[in-house]
Enzyme design. Structure first.
Site, short mmCIF file in Angstrom:
data_model
loop_
_atom_site.label_atom_id
_atom_site.label_comp_id
_atom_site.label_asym_id
_atom_site.label_seq_id
_atom_site.Cartn_x
_atom_site.Cartn_y
_atom_site.Cartn_z
N LYS A 31 0.83 -1.20 0.00
CA LYS A 31 0.00 0.00 0.00
C LYS A 31 0.87 1.25 0.00
CE LYS A 31 -3.62 -2.10 2.93
NZ LYS A 31 -4.80 -1.97 2.07
N ARG A 55 -9.86 -11.93 2.64
CA ARG A 55 -10.68 -13.05 2.20
C ARG A 55 -9.94 -14.38 2.36
NH1 ARG A 55 -11.20 -10.36 -3.57
NH2 ARG A 55 -11.04 -8.58 -2.14
#
Length: 427
Positions: free
Chosen positions: A207, A281
């Site tokens: 990020k 996930r």
């Protein structure tokens, strides 16, 4: 000692000298909040934020009109991540005061836990804090197991182990059983699954700083479902509920997972990793496999899962996904009863097929051809829920945390969602 500032409620408009849009006025007796009957709880919360902004740290809620909901709206806006605030609460009946006290204990725990620096709150600390909270409300009915590090790999929790192995702090799975029946063979009514990424750098799909600076809050789903279970217990939950928290750091190291890796799950699904920043996930999948194995009536997973949900809803609503229209309607009813913001986003059968991989059954992220990122993330998770069309809710909790203050919230965690899930569990 400084005298507490008195806060009173009025249904009359403020004196004209304060302007026709004034929500509060100041007088010799203290501060009056002027309710207009349109959004009184929101008005109280926004006014409380302004009062805190004035540097007033001791208040007394006095006079007529205060009840649990209005007291809580004031506290939601008044509480901030820095400093100490003191509130003298109005006289409430025993039931209302107990409800308020439970919110102050549990939802403040959620907010404070999410706000904690990642250096202080690693995977093991998060799991232990969850155990401590639930033991504080129902220790006689709680049993739990903590599995961590290489034990996860040996027991084939490959998603959680893969994501967490790049950190010196080992990944952890908390499996907690709240069973008030005393019968070890009692059916499990519900399973709660929470994403507990205690810091998310994005891994090798790293990020930018502007997107990483709030990633201590990436365990917001785990904290919220923990708080929801604790709060439901205080409201008399008498059914068996299991909690699964999937806790890990997502960091870069010589041992971190890489693009192109394939994760082989216990339910037979193989997943190619094409974005290490779509890690939530991957860890939730392990928790959902365990939840499905309990054959509960209800599975709820909660995660700060996608930027796409925030793009759609901002930080104002939690995003709800489900194939079960009746169950989704029940949750939205619970949200309305608790004055919490949820909004349903699309989840269709075709979303399950929008994660193609050349080397595995699934890709962990959608391609440019399938840009509905929040829906495809929910579709991914459905592959790990045995009966995904019934009894399963996925909450992409975009209203969990605010990077900057706004008119109704201080910067940091909100605690939103705790009451709604507790309401659904006890309905």
């Amino acid at each position: 000692m400084t005298e507490a500032m008195k806060i009173t409620l009025s249904t009359q408009p403020a004196d004209a000298r304060w302007g026709d849009k004034a929500t509060y006025s100041i007088n010799n007796d203290g501060i009056t909040l002027h309710l207009n009957g349109k959004d009184d709880l929101g008005l109280i919360q926004r006014a409380a934020r302004k009062i805190d902004g004035l540097g007033i740290k001791q208040v007394a809620l006095t006079g007529e009109g205060w009840d649990t909901e209005r007291c809580w709206a004031f506290w939601a806006g008044y509480k901030g991540p820095k400093g100490v605030r003191t509130v003298m609460w109005p006289d409430l009946d025993d039931a209302q005061r107990q409800e308020l006290d439970n919110r102050l204990t549990i939802i403040d725990w959620v907010r404070d836990t999410i706000n904690a620096p990642a250096e202080e709150l690693g995977p093991e600390q998060l799991a232990q804090r969850a155990v401590d909270l639930l033991c504080s409300v129902a220790c006689d009915s709680v049993t739990y197991r903590i599995t961590k590090g290489e034990d996860l790999r040996e027991q084939n929790y490959m998603g959680l182990h893969t994501v967490g192995r790049g950190s010196e702090r080992p990944p952890v799975l908390l499996a907690l059983d709240y069973n008030p029946t005393g019968d070890k063979d009692a059916p499990v009514y519900a399973c709660l699954v929470g994403k507990g990424i205690t810091f998310d750098s994005g891994g090798y799909s790293i990020k930018q700083s502007a997107f990483m600076d709030s990633m201590k809050s990436d365990m917001g789903g785990a904290a919220t479902v923990t708080g929801a279970l604790a709060f439901a217990i205080t409201r008399g939950l008498n059914k068996r509920v299991k909690l699964f928290l999937c806790c890990a750091d997502n960091l870069i190291s010589g041992n971190a997972f890489k693009l192109g890796d394939i994760i082989r799950y216990r339910n037979g699904k193989n997943v190619e990793v094409m974005n290490t920043d779509a890690e939530g996930r991957l860890v939730l999948a392990d928790g959902l496999i365990d939840a499905s194995a309990q054959h509960p009536q209800l599975i709820i997973d909660m995660a700060t899962l996608t930027g796409a949900a925030k793009t759609a809803l901002g930080n104002d609503y939690h995003a709800l996904f489900s194939f079960d229209d009746t169950l989704a309607g029940r949750l939205l009813t619970s949200a309305a009863q608790e004055n919490e913001p949820f909004w349903r986003l699309p989840l269709a059968e075709f979303h399950r097929n929008q994660l193609p991989s050349n080397f595995a059954e699934l890709n962990n992220t959608g391609s440019a051809a399938y840009p509905a990122g929040a829906s495809t993330a929910a579709g991914f998770l459905s592959h790990f829920v045995e009966n995904y069309r019934e009894g399963w809710l996925h909450i992409d909790c975009s209203a969990t945390y605010r990077k900057a203050p706004v008119e109704q919230w201080a910067a940091g965690a909100t605690g939103l969602g705790v009451r709604t899930i507790a309401n659904l569990l006890t309905a």
